[in-house]
Design a protein around this motif. Structure first.
Motif, PDB file in Angstrom:
ATOM      1  N   MET A   1       0.846  -1.192   0.000  1.00 27.27           N
ATOM      2  CA  MET A   1       0.000   0.000   0.000  1.00 27.27           C
ATOM      3  C   MET A   1       0.878   1.237   0.000  1.00 27.27           C
ATOM      4  O   MET A   1       1.891   1.289   0.683  1.00 27.27           O
ATOM      5  N   ALA A   2       0.461   2.259  -0.763  1.00 25.95           N
ATOM      6  CA  ALA A   2       1.218   3.500  -0.804  1.00 25.95           C
ATOM      7  C   ALA A   2       1.107   4.218   0.540  1.00 25.95           C
ATOM      8  O   ALA A   2       0.170   4.016   1.298  1.00 25.95           O
ATOM      9  N   LEU A 198      -6.235  11.233   3.350  1.00 23.99           N
ATOM     10  CA  LEU A 198      -7.361  10.286   3.362  1.00 23.99           C
ATOM     11  C   LEU A 198      -7.988  10.155   1.984  1.00 23.99           C
ATOM     12  O   LEU A 198      -8.472   9.084   1.610  1.00 23.99           O
ATOM     13  N   HIS A 199      -7.983  11.243   1.225  1.00 28.39           N
ATOM     14  CA  HIS A 199      -8.499  11.184  -0.154  1.00 28.39           C
ATOM     15  C   HIS A 199      -7.763  10.109  -0.947  1.00 28.39           C
ATOM     16  O   HIS A 199      -8.382   9.259  -1.596  1.00 28.39           O
ATOM     17  N   ARG A 203      -9.347   6.460  -2.019  1.00 24.00           N
ATOM     18  CA  ARG A 203      -9.445   6.176  -3.450  1.00 24.00           C
ATOM     19  C   ARG A 203      -8.705   4.890  -3.794  1.00 24.00           C
ATOM     20  O   ARG A 203      -9.178   4.086  -4.602  1.00 24.00           O
ATOM     21  N   GLU A 204      -7.549   4.668  -3.149  1.00 22.63           N
ATOM     22  CA  GLU A 204      -6.804   3.446  -3.434  1.00 22.63           C
ATOM     23  C   GLU A 204      -7.544   2.220  -2.926  1.00 22.63           C
ATOM     24  O   GLU A 204      -7.616   1.203  -3.609  1.00 22.63           O
ATOM     25  N   ARG A 205      -8.103   2.310  -1.721  1.00 23.11           N
ATOM     26  CA  ARG A 205      -8.759   1.150  -1.135  1.00 23.11           C
ATOM     27  C   ARG A 205     -10.125   0.883  -1.738  1.00 23.11           C
ATOM     28  O   ARG A 205     -10.543  -0.275  -1.868  1.00 23.11           O
ATOM     29  N   LEU A 206     -10.843   1.950  -2.095  1.00 28.65           N
ATOM     30  CA  LEU A 206     -12.217   1.793  -2.577  1.00 28.65           C
ATOM     31  C   LEU A 206     -12.340   1.859  -4.091  1.00 28.65           C
ATOM     32  O   LEU A 206     -13.387   1.530  -4.639  1.00 28.65           O
TER      33      LEU A 206
END
Length: 908
Positions: A1-2, A198-199, A203-206
């Protein structure tokens, strides 16, 4: 994960680890400790460190030595050299053997210590012991590590993550504070993530972005905790429609069952009181007492740790608790409670909220109260909250008051736009049907299209607005003002600007008149008419310190077009402060883009990169489409040498332009395509791209494209492709631009192009070179450093072809130095290649070789050995050797004397 939002933390921790300090990363569950831990472990491995790591989980706490086995496995080759008891213990831990007898735990600890000590002693690189989530270590592993680390000296680098509950400083795990370096333990507590980080995380997770207002609410309710934010976002995305600003976000599934048990244990009166309190934005005791409860009713809930009560009101222990209580209230009971509160509270905004939640059918009076509350919230700078109230007011408006409903919806759409939620603004505005309100709604939708780089859509929607209002109305004047912005062709832009001025000048709309004056100036210049700076001066007078949102950047665009970068920079930084002070993120985004382009023109690539990156970050959050920002970033990357990446951006941008029929996007990406082709030696392709661009501009009536400075590159490409007729036509075009509006870049471009054409035609280039020297001398070094260096490159080429090797070397070496100073790696490489074709100087015991001279010149400019090595494509050791020889030949002892010595060098 980034890793998002933790770059500074990761860097801080890395520096501490590299310095030998034990690092403890702390924070509550879900705050992102594991992400930081993994980033540090990955960096250590990338740097060649020996990494001994384990990442235990809760389920593994019942597996003895599971974590220790993971950590020690890279040391397995050392086991055979251990004393027998330790060897047996280590073999058992690593599952390399089974024990015939009970292993003494102290032997395990000793074996752990010996293996860690052996790893440190035998490694040629640093060693990192990394433990994630130390509380989940199985107890035997924890004890063995504690034993070993307390006795180990010298220690390896230590990285441990541990959960905290936030109530008090947690104990340091594994005895890190009790060992030889215990006083040096560095505790890094992870702070909540901001909205921007958090943006990216969500966006990466969802797999999809959220609107900025919704993202801000999730960040607030999650307390900046990324794990809780992810769960909240997932719950939101499961809803049939997005929550309005006044609605509660869903409650994380792990919280509600816990709160349900607590509520069931409360007496009925206390449960009723807690429910009432949960429905208030700010629970005040006076309001709750007025609604029929008592202060004493909260005592059981306070004892249960659900909330705390003071003389004025009460506070839930966590915001999620109140949401969980609300979610547990049956719908019928909840409406009755809202009705009780609406009759009891004294604050008009709170009353409006309660009325909205207990009113199920149309009611003009309630709608009016909601709209009044929305007006107040809007005036207080809370457009997202106001938007929700306006929409609720519209839903409760009776059918016989349709005009009021449209007015509320239009206000809601404006609030969504102001908060940066462009999709919601467009969707709500599309529901407005009344005449004048519909025209305003179409204008707002056009602004949404413009803000997301859909220029064609903006023109179409605003044009539809003109068709539904009287031609001389104020609304028509506003539409014409915006159409002067939206229209890309100068003739249409001028026509709309003149019409807008005729309608609006008598009405005192200062901001719009200011914007139209600037648009009229802009379009006249683009049409090739003589500039009228008095229009800009008049507009700036009208501003009175409040730049126009529509056209406030035009003065800066004009100043950077004429290479007055300092004035453009000052204007844009003023506007940046203005936008930031007001929270105007769309304007801030536009300003950042123009700052990036200004610094790109000025040859300040580092500053350009920072502004462009900030524009992309904000544009991503706003949903701008990222067309202009990505083009700017690719242009900068091309100058820096990433031509392959820039080519991909150019092709993707052209596909986007074709898909949306966007002439502006087509022009800028055609220019980028041409530059990439030129820089990679594909001269015919470059000439074709630039020819296409010239034809586009002619077809659109743009005589002066302002920011597109392509003619000198077009001429260079035509010369390289052997098409001298096309090159002369391009030169005539450039000369025309220079005649209409002389600028430093046109003067340098003309002089550079005439040298190229004279050389290609086989004529004497002496006169052209003299003109080139004069043009370069006439432009200060800090105005157009890249263009000035390109003049030297062309001069070097001309001298080389004329077999004037000394002059060629001088020009090319200085060009290489200046390109390096700017950071233009692609051009620096070209200069180095041309130098190689000229050949090295003949060296003597006191004469600097070409390499020594280039190294010394860069060092004299203040560059580090690493930068010099990267610039000249040599190793740092080679830089050191050449500098040492240069010092000796020049009779200096170091860099402090180098600049003066270089200035005294005679001409070759």
């Amino acid at each position: 994960m980034a890793v998002y939002g933790r770059d500074a933390t990761v860097q801080e921790a890395w520096q501490l680890l590299a310095a030998g300090a034990p690092v403890l990363v702390e924070g509550p569950a879900g705050i992102g400790k594991t992400v930081v831990w993994r980033a540090l472990v990955a960096r250590a491995r990338a740097e060649g460190w020996l990494v001994l790591a384990c990442a235990p989980t809760e389920a593994e706490t019942a597996l003895p030595f599971a974590a220790l086995a993971d950590l020690l496995r890279p040391c397995a080759h050392l086991v055979a050299g251990l004393p027998p008891p330790q060897r047996v213990a280590a073999e058992v831990i690593l599952l390399a053997a089974t024990a015939d007898e009970v292993i003494d735990e102290r032997a395990v600890g000793a074996a752990t210590r010996s293996l860690l000590a052996g790893a440190v002693a035998g490694a040629s690189t640093p060693v990192l012991v990394a433990v994630d989530d130390a509380p989940w270590l199985d107890p035997p592993s924890a004890r063995a590590l504690r034993f070993a680390l307390r006795r180990l000296a010298p220690r390896p680098a230590l990285l441990v993550c541990s959960r905290t509950d936030g109530t008090a400083p947690a104990a340091v795990p594994l005895g890190l504070d009790a060992g030889p370096a215990g006083d040096e333990v560095e505790r890094i507590t992870l702070a909540p993530l901001g909205v921007g980080a958090l943006h990216h995380t969500l966006r990466e997770r969802l797999g999809r972005p959220l609107s900025r207002p919704l993202l801000a609410r999730i960040a607030r309710d999650a307390g900046g905790n990324p794990l809780l934010a992810i769960e909240l976002a997932r719950a939101v995305l499961r809803l049939p429609e997005p929550p309005r600003p006044g609605d509660d976000l869903p409650v994380a599934a792990s919280i509600q069952p816990l709160l349900a048990d607590v509520l069931r244990s409360l007496p009925a009166a206390s449960r009723d009181a807690v429910r009432l309190a949960s429905l208030l934005a700010v629970p005040m005791l006076d309001d709750l007492v007025a609604a029929g409860t008592s202060a004493a009713a909260f005592d059981p809930a306070e004892e249960a740790g659900l909330l705390t009560v003071d003389a004025a009101g009460l506070v839930f222990a966590h915001p999620a608790y109140a949401a969980a209580v609300r979610a547990s209230i049956p719908a019928g009971i909840r409406r009755r409670l809202h009705r009780r509160l609406a009759a009891a509270v004294t604050d008009p905004d709170e009353r409006a909220r309660q009325l909205a939640r207990c009113t199920a059918t149309a009611d003009a009076a309630v709608a009016g109260e909601l709209a009044a509350a929305a007006d107040r919230q809007r005036s207080r700078g809370a457009p997202a909250v106001a938007a929700g109230l306006y929409e609720q007011a519209a839903r409760l408006t009776p059918p016989d008051a349709a005009a009021d409903g449209d007015r509320y919806r239009l206000a809601a759409a404006h609030c969504h736009f102001d908060s940066g939620d462009y999709p919601a603004a467009d969707a709500v505005a599309a529901t407005v049907v009344d005449g004048a309100a519909r025209a305003e709604a179409l204008l707002l939708r056009a602004m949404v299209a413009w803000s997301t780089d859909d220029i064609t859509g903006a023109v179409t929607l605003a044009g539809r607005g003109l068709s539904v209002v009287p031609a001389d109305s104020r609304v028509a004047g506003r539409l014409h003002a915006h159409l002067s912005l939206f229209n890309d062709t100068p003739e249409a832009g001028r026509r709309h600007a003149r019409t807008a001025l005729a309608i609006l000048s008598a009405g005192g709309d200062r901001e719009l008149v200011c914007a139209v004056l600037l648009q009229l100036f802009f379009h006249e210049v683009r049409a090739g008419l003589p500039p009228r700076p008095e229009l800009v001066d008049r507009a700036l007078e009208l501003e009175e310190g409040h730049p126009s949102r529509l056209s406030g950047t035009i003065p800066a665009i004009w100043w950077k077009a004429v290479d007055d970068h300092g004035r453009a920079r000052a204007r844009l930084h003023d506007m940046r402060r203005y936008a930031a002070a007001r929270g105007d993120e769309p304007l801030l985004h536009e300003v950042l883009c123009h700052l990036g382009e200004t610094e790109l023109f000025a040859g300040r690539f580092a500053a350009a990169g920072e502004h462009i990156a900030a524009a992309r970050e904000l544009g991503d959050q706003l949903g701008s489409g990222l067309v202009g920002e990505t083009w700017l970033a690719a242009t900068l990357a091309a100058y820096r040498g990433d031509l392959a990446g820039a080519r991909l951006v150019a092709e993707a941008g052209l596909r986007h332009a074709d898909r949306l029929d966007d002439p502006w996007a087509r022009r800028i990406h055609t220019q980028l395509r041409g530059f990439v082709a030129l820089s990679t030696g594909r001269m015919a392709d470059a000439a074709a791209a630039y020819g296409d661009l010239a034809r586009m501009l002619a077809g659109e009536g743009i005589a002066e494209p302002i920011a597109l400075r392509f003619e000198p590159d077009w001429i260079e490409a035509c010369v390289g492709a052997g098409d001298l007729d096309e090159a002369r036509a391009a030169l005539d075009r450039l000369a025309g631009r220079h005649t209409r509006l002389p600028r430093p870049w046109t003067a340098l471009g003309l002089a550079r192009s005439r040298v190229l054409l004279a050389g290609a035609a086989g004529g004497d280039v002496a006169a052209a070179l003299a003109e080139l020297r004069a043009a370069r001398d006439g432009v200060p070094a800090d105005v157009l450093p890249l263009d000035r260096a390109r003049c030297l490159l062309v001069a070097g080429l001309a001298h080389r072809r004329a077999r004037r090797k000394r002059e060629a070397r001088d020009a090319l070496e200085q060009a290489a130095v200046e390109f390096a100073g700017v950071g233009a790696a692609a051009f620096a490489e070209r200069a180095q290649a041309e130098l190689a074709r000229v050949g090295e100087r003949v060296a003597s015991s006191t004469t600097l070789t070409a390499t020594e001279l280039r190294v010394a010149r860069l060092a004299a400019l203040g560059h580090t050995n690493r930068v010099i090595a990267d610039t000249l494509f040599i190793s740092p050791k080679t830089v050191e050797a050449n500098l040492a020889r240069a010092y000796r030949k020049l009779g200096v002892s170091g860099r402090a004397q180098l600049g003066a010595a270089m200035a005294r060098l005679p001409e070759d």
